[in-house]
Design a protein around this motif. Structure first.
Motif, PDB file in Angstrom:
ATOM      1  N   TYR A 320       0.829  -1.200   0.000  1.00 21.66           N
ATOM      2  CA  TYR A 320       0.000   0.000   0.000  1.00 21.66           C
ATOM      3  C   TYR A 320       0.873   1.264   0.000  1.00 21.66           C
ATOM      4  CZ  TYR A 320      -4.681  -2.036   0.882  1.00 21.66           C
ATOM      5  OH  TYR A 320      -5.875  -2.689   0.776  1.00 21.66           O
ATOM      6  N   ARG A 321       1.858   1.287   0.879  1.00 19.89           N
ATOM      7  CA  ARG A 321       2.678   2.492   1.020  1.00 19.89           C
ATOM      8  C   ARG A 321       3.551   2.731  -0.217  1.00 19.89           C
ATOM      9  NH1 ARG A 321       2.684   4.833   5.961  1.00 19.89           N
ATOM     10  NH2 ARG A 321       1.543   3.697   7.578  1.00 19.89           N
ATOM     11  N   SER A 322       4.140   1.681  -0.735  1.00 20.09           N
ATOM     12  CA  SER A 322       4.980   1.835  -1.923  1.00 20.09           C
ATOM     13  C   SER A 322       4.156   2.317  -3.113  1.00 20.09           C
ATOM     14  CB  SER A 322       5.655   0.505  -2.247  1.00 20.09           C
ATOM     15  OG  SER A 322       6.434   0.614  -3.412  1.00 20.09           O
ATOM     16  N   SER A 323       2.989   1.717  -3.308  1.00 16.44           N
ATOM     17  CA  SER A 323       2.121   2.125  -4.411  1.00 16.44           C
ATOM     18  C   SER A 323       1.613   3.548  -4.220  1.00 16.44           C
ATOM     19  CB  SER A 323       0.936   1.159  -4.513  1.00 16.44           C
ATOM     20  OG  SER A 323       0.035   1.587  -5.519  1.00 16.44           O
ATOM     21  N   ALA A 324       1.274   3.896  -2.983  1.00 13.29           N
ATOM     22  CA  ALA A 324       0.769   5.252  -2.721  1.00 13.29           C
ATOM     23  C   ALA A 324       1.843   6.302  -3.003  1.00 13.29           C
ATOM     24  CB  ALA A 324       0.289   5.358  -1.274  1.00 13.29           C
ATOM     25  N   ARG A 325       3.098   6.000  -2.667  1.00 12.93           N
ATOM     26  CA  ARG A 325       4.188   6.922  -3.006  1.00 12.93           C
ATOM     27  C   ARG A 325       4.293   7.091  -4.517  1.00 12.93           C
ATOM     28  NH1 ARG A 325       7.077   4.017   1.231  1.00 12.93           N
ATOM     29  NH2 ARG A 325       7.444   5.363   3.043  1.00 12.93           N
ATOM     30  N   LEU A 326       4.164   5.981  -5.228  1.00 13.60           N
ATOM     31  CA  LEU A 326       4.224   6.035  -6.687  1.00 13.60           C
ATOM     32  C   LEU A 326       3.068   6.856  -7.241  1.00 13.60           C
ATOM     33  CD1 LEU A 326       5.186   5.151  -9.507  1.00 13.60           C
ATOM     34  CD2 LEU A 326       3.972   2.981  -9.147  1.00 13.60           C
ATOM     35  N   SER A 327       1.858   6.628  -6.763  1.00 19.62           N
ATOM     36  CA  SER A 327       0.703   7.395  -7.242  1.00 19.62           C
ATOM     37  C   SER A 327       0.836   8.874  -6.916  1.00 19.62           C
ATOM     38  CB  SER A 327      -0.590   6.837  -6.637  1.00 19.62           C
ATOM     39  OG  SER A 327      -0.952   5.628  -7.252  1.00 19.62           O
ATOM     40  N   ALA A 328       1.367   9.193  -5.732  1.00 17.20           N
ATOM     41  CA  ALA A 328       1.572  10.597  -5.375  1.00 17.20           C
ATOM     42  C   ALA A 328       2.590  11.258  -6.300  1.00 17.20           C
ATOM     43  CB  ALA A 328       2.026  10.698  -3.924  1.00 17.20           C
ATOM     44  N   TYR A 329       3.651  10.534  -6.600  1.00 19.55           N
ATOM     45  CA  TYR A 329       4.655  11.024  -7.559  1.00 19.55           C
ATOM     46  C   TYR A 329       4.029  11.279  -8.936  1.00 19.55           C
ATOM     47  CZ  TYR A 329       7.966   9.891 -11.358  1.00 19.55           C
ATOM     48  OH  TYR A 329       8.661   9.859 -12.549  1.00 19.55           O
ATOM     49  N   LEU A 330       3.221  10.333  -9.409  1.00 13.42           N
ATOM     50  CA  LEU A 330       2.572  10.486 -10.708  1.00 13.42           C
ATOM     51  C   LEU A 330       1.571  11.633 -10.693  1.00 13.42           C
ATOM     52  CD1 LEU A 330       1.964   6.700 -11.460  1.00 13.42           C
ATOM     53  CD2 LEU A 330       3.589   8.192 -12.648  1.00 13.42           C
ATOM     54  N   ALA A 331       0.848  11.774  -9.575  1.00 16.04           N
ATOM     55  CA  ALA A 331      -0.126  12.855  -9.464  1.00 16.04           C
ATOM     56  C   ALA A 331       0.547  14.218  -9.580  1.00 16.04           C
ATOM     57  CB  ALA A 331      -0.883  12.740  -8.148  1.00 16.04           C
ATOM     58  N   LYS A 332       1.703  14.343  -8.930  1.00 15.86           N
ATOM     59  CA  LYS A 332       2.425  15.612  -9.012  1.00 15.86           C
ATOM     60  C   LYS A 332       2.992  15.838 -10.401  1.00 15.86           C
ATOM     61  CE  LYS A 332       6.318  18.140  -7.004  1.00 15.86           C
ATOM     62  NZ  LYS A 332       7.373  18.145  -5.959  1.00 15.86           N
ATOM     63  N   LYS A 333       3.556  14.831 -10.978  1.00 14.61           N
ATOM     64  CA  LYS A 333       4.223  14.953 -12.273  1.00 14.61           C
ATOM     65  C   LYS A 333       3.244  15.308 -13.386  1.00 14.61           C
ATOM     66  CE  LYS A 333       7.487  12.390 -15.229  1.00 14.61           C
ATOM     67  NZ  LYS A 333       8.299  11.138 -15.329  1.00 14.61           N
ATOM     68  N   TYR A 334       2.044  14.700 -13.337  1.00 14.27           N
ATOM     69  CA  TYR A 334       1.085  14.903 -14.430  1.00 14.27           C
ATOM     70  C   TYR A 334      -0.134  15.710 -14.003  1.00 14.27           C
ATOM     71  CZ  TYR A 334       3.987  11.391 -16.639  1.00 14.27           C
ATOM     72  OH  TYR A 334       5.065  10.714 -17.172  1.00 14.27           O
ATOM     73  N   ARG A 335      -0.064  16.313 -12.816  1.00  8.88           N
ATOM     74  CA  ARG A 335      -1.141  17.161 -12.304  1.00  8.88           C
ATOM     75  C   ARG A 335      -2.478  16.428 -12.282  1.00  8.88           C
ATOM     76  NH1 ARG A 335       0.754  22.323 -11.846  1.00  8.88           N
ATOM     77  NH2 ARG A 335       2.636  22.842 -13.029  1.00  8.88           N
ATOM     78  N   ILE A 336      -2.439  15.216 -11.769  1.00  9.88           N
ATOM     79  CA  ILE A 336      -3.645  14.397 -11.659  1.00  9.88           C
ATOM     80  C   ILE A 336      -4.319  14.688 -10.320  1.00  9.88           C
ATOM     81  CG2 ILE A 336      -4.549  12.036 -11.571  1.00  9.88           C
ATOM     82  CD1 ILE A 336      -2.036  11.170 -13.146  1.00  9.88           C
ATOM     83  N   PRO A 337      -5.589  15.072 -10.305  1.00  6.89           N
ATOM     84  CA  PRO A 337      -6.274  15.310  -9.027  1.00  6.89           C
ATOM     85  C   PRO A 337      -6.299  14.030  -8.183  1.00  6.89           C
ATOM     86  CG  PRO A 337      -7.549  16.218 -10.858  1.00  6.89           C
ATOM     87  CD  PRO A 337      -6.453  15.398 -11.465  1.00  6.89           C
ATOM     88  N   ILE A 338      -6.083  14.202  -6.893  1.00  6.72           N
ATOM     89  CA  ILE A 338      -6.065  13.046  -5.998  1.00  6.72           C
ATOM     90  C   ILE A 338      -7.475  12.835  -5.462  1.00  6.72           C
ATOM     91  CG2 ILE A 338      -5.028  12.020  -3.935  1.00  6.72           C
ATOM     92  CD1 ILE A 338      -2.562  13.681  -4.458  1.00  6.72           C
ATOM     93  N   ASP A 339      -8.283  12.186  -6.266  1.00  4.59           N
ATOM     94  CA  ASP A 339      -9.647  11.836  -5.882  1.00  4.59           C
ATOM     95  C   ASP A 339     -10.039  10.549  -6.588  1.00  4.59           C
ATOM     96  OD1 ASP A 339     -10.749  12.437  -8.530  1.00  4.59           O
ATOM     97  OD2 ASP A 339     -10.608  14.560  -7.995  1.00  4.59           O
ATOM     98  N   ARG A 340     -11.199   9.999  -6.225  1.00  2.00           N
ATOM     99  CA  ARG A 340     -11.615   8.702  -6.742  1.00  2.00           C
ATOM    100  C   ARG A 340     -12.183   8.766  -8.154  1.00  2.00           C
ATOM    101  NH1 ARG A 340     -11.524   4.876  -7.007  1.00  2.00           N
ATOM    102  NH2 ARG A 340     -12.924   3.465  -5.939  1.00  2.00           N
TER     103      ARG A 340
END
Length: 528
Positions: A320-340
């Motif tokens: 969970y933590r490793s994937s969440a770090r990856l998703s957070a990195y991708l969200a910042k890089k591509y300006r993806i809103p962090i929502d469902r």
């Protein structure tokens, strides 16, 4: 399946063993040993430990090797045949069956091979655990041939062929080295004692770094993804992250993406045990993961090792933590809103005639995926602003740095300069019979897990058994790499827990059993 079918599977499926088991059953019935009804079925059912032991004896395969393979494959569980049947172009359609993951797809038919070797039917091998274990042992023994290896290390190539890739063998041997334990769903406790001295084969698996810090590159076959994100003259922005579950092992999925006939891939795959991340497709390319073309064009696909049916066994905190770090990195890089609406499960992808899950109507990651925990972690790693993750802590030390130390025997060289990290690198022309190591001083800001990488220029005259020494929390670790390949790339030396502090954590050994220049260029650590 009847209890008699299970019994007939115990001896590896050969007719003489079926007859022997039947005779034993008849004698037991005559003596009144075997009861009737549910009690008899329960008494007849062997333990998984017994099944491993019998398959080992029958086919001459080390029992601990079968246990390690079963643990890597399914955590010693017997998934139903419909967990990952072959389906052309489907992300999870590898055609892998049972605890031993016998395969049947256009590229591989170990299921059919096991049927021929054991005399069991394919349906028995798919559905019956004892039959499946025997079938896996039979195939592995057949791969090894008549002159079977005398020690565990000698089985590496056979395990790699069984799994379709050296990466599978590496994961199995890592499990042999670390050991494993668990309680199966029917309550049986199993253990695999750590095997000291077991080593993976040097250079068998590429260790190049992926785009995301701490990830390792295992490139998919070009047939399994689309270059770029431009389609019919329109370029699509990445605005979604799609969460998947592999329905199989980490190495098995990465291997499937490398198969030219798979027709599927994901960008990243996260391992259950420790959160290790493999990258198969560049973020700028379109992976075939969603089962819906326009979702593919606009998303990053992240696979997670395991089975939807067993979330408590596979969905670990580390994953969970490793994937969440990856998703957070991708969200910042591509300006993806962090929502469902933008970080979604495969089951939310359009294209299914029913509700969702793409053209094949997938449901992963399933009801067992803890979305509240996952999204909370993503937001936490992205920071208070929610705009993405900060870059992970990274430190790089070049041989020209004051944090590098080596004797005058390690001379500066500009040969293959274009592949060096800086303006030059150091070479030891002749391996020594004593220690005169090149040392890199690295700072860990906190006790945590770090990925360690080394870089060098490659040449046919360089050493193909260079030893790197990495000092983790539990002492020094030896890692052997060839310096005749992967020139100019960051090559993984593994993941290690470092205590907080500044010290010479990585060294290049002056010793080697073979001739060839030993190179010390640069090393890097990335906090996981």
């Amino acid at each position: 399946m009847s209890s008699s079918t299970t019994l007939f599977s115990l001896g590896g499926g050969k007719l003489k063993n079926r007859a022997a088991v039947l005779l034993t059953l008849c004698i037991a019935l005559a003596m009144g040993i075997v009861g009737s009804g549910a009690q008899a079925q329960e008494a007849e059912k062997p333990s998984l430990a017994e099944e491993f032991s019998r398959a080992s004896d029958e086919y001459g395969v080390p029992q601990e090797l079968l246990r390690a393979m079963g643990y890597v494959n399914t955590l010693w569980e017997m998934p139903p045949p419909d967990a990952s049947p072959y389906e052309p172009g489907d992300l999870h359609g590898r055609g892998a069956y049972g605890l031993m993951q016998l395969q049947q797809n256009p590229s591989k038919d170990t299921l059919g091979r096991a049927a021929q070797l054991t005399g069991l039917t394919e349906e028995e091998l798919k559905n019956d655990r004892a039959a499946n274990v025997s079938g896996g042992a039979a195939v592995l023994a057949d791969i090894a041939g008549e002159d079977k290896p005398s020690d565990l290390d000698g089985w590496f190539d056979a395990v790699a062929e069984y799994g379709g890739t050296p990466l599978y063998a590496e994961q199995v041997y890592e499990t042999l080295k670390s050991g494993a334990s668990g309680i199966t769903s029917d309550g049986e406790k199993l253990e695999l004692t750590p095997r000291e001295g077991v080593e993976t084969k040097s250079g068998a698996v590429s260790k190049a770094a992926g785009q995301y810090g701490g990830s390792t590159w295992y490139g998919a076959h070009p047939n399994n993804y689309y270059e770029g994100r431009t389609y019919r003259r329109e370029t699509y922005d990445i605005d979604k992250i799609v969460i998947h579950v592999t329905q199989g092992s980490w190495s098995g999925s990465l291997s499937w993406f490398q198969d030219s006939r798979a027709g599927s891939s994901a960008h990243y795959t996260v391992r259950s045990s420790d959160g290790k991340i493999g990258q198969s497709v560049r973020e700028g390319d379109t992976a075939y993961h969603a089962g819906h073309w326009y979702t593919n064009l606009q998303s990053i696909g992240i696979e997670h090792e395991g089975y939807v049916s067993a979330p408590n066994r596979w969905f670990t905190d580390a994953m969970y933590r490793s994937s969440a770090r990856l998703s957070a990195y991708l969200a910042k890089k591509y300006r993806i809103p962090i929502d469902r609406n933008h970080i979604i499960g495969h089951g939310q992808v359009p294209g299914c005639p029913g509700t969702g899950g793409g053209v094949s109507c997938h449901t992963d990651p399933g009801s067992g995926w803890n979305w509240d925990k996952y999204m909370s972690l993503v937001r936490s790693y992205a920071g208070a602003g929610g705009g993405g993750a900060p870059s992970p802590y990274t430190q790089t030390v070049d041989n020209a740095s004051p944090r590098f130390e080596a004797s005058s025997r390690w001379i500066a060289s500009t040969f293959r300069q274009a592949q060096s990290y800086g303006t030059n690198h150091r070479v030891l022309r002749t391996p020594l019979s004593f220690d005169d190591n090149a040392k890199f001083k690295l700072r860990a800001p906190a006790r945590d897990k770090y990925s360690v990488y080394a870089r060098w220029p490659a040449d046919a005259g360089y050493n193909y058994r260079t030893t790197f020494l990495v000092r983790g929390l539990n002492g020094w670790n030896k890692v052997v790499r060839t310096q005749r390949a992967n020139g100019g790339k960051w090559v993984s030396l593994g993941d290690y827990t470092f205590p907080a502090g500044d010290s010479y954590k990585v060294q290049v050994s002056s010793r080697s059993p073979v001739n060839g220049y030993i190179v010390a260029d640069a090393v890097k650590i990335v906090r996981r």
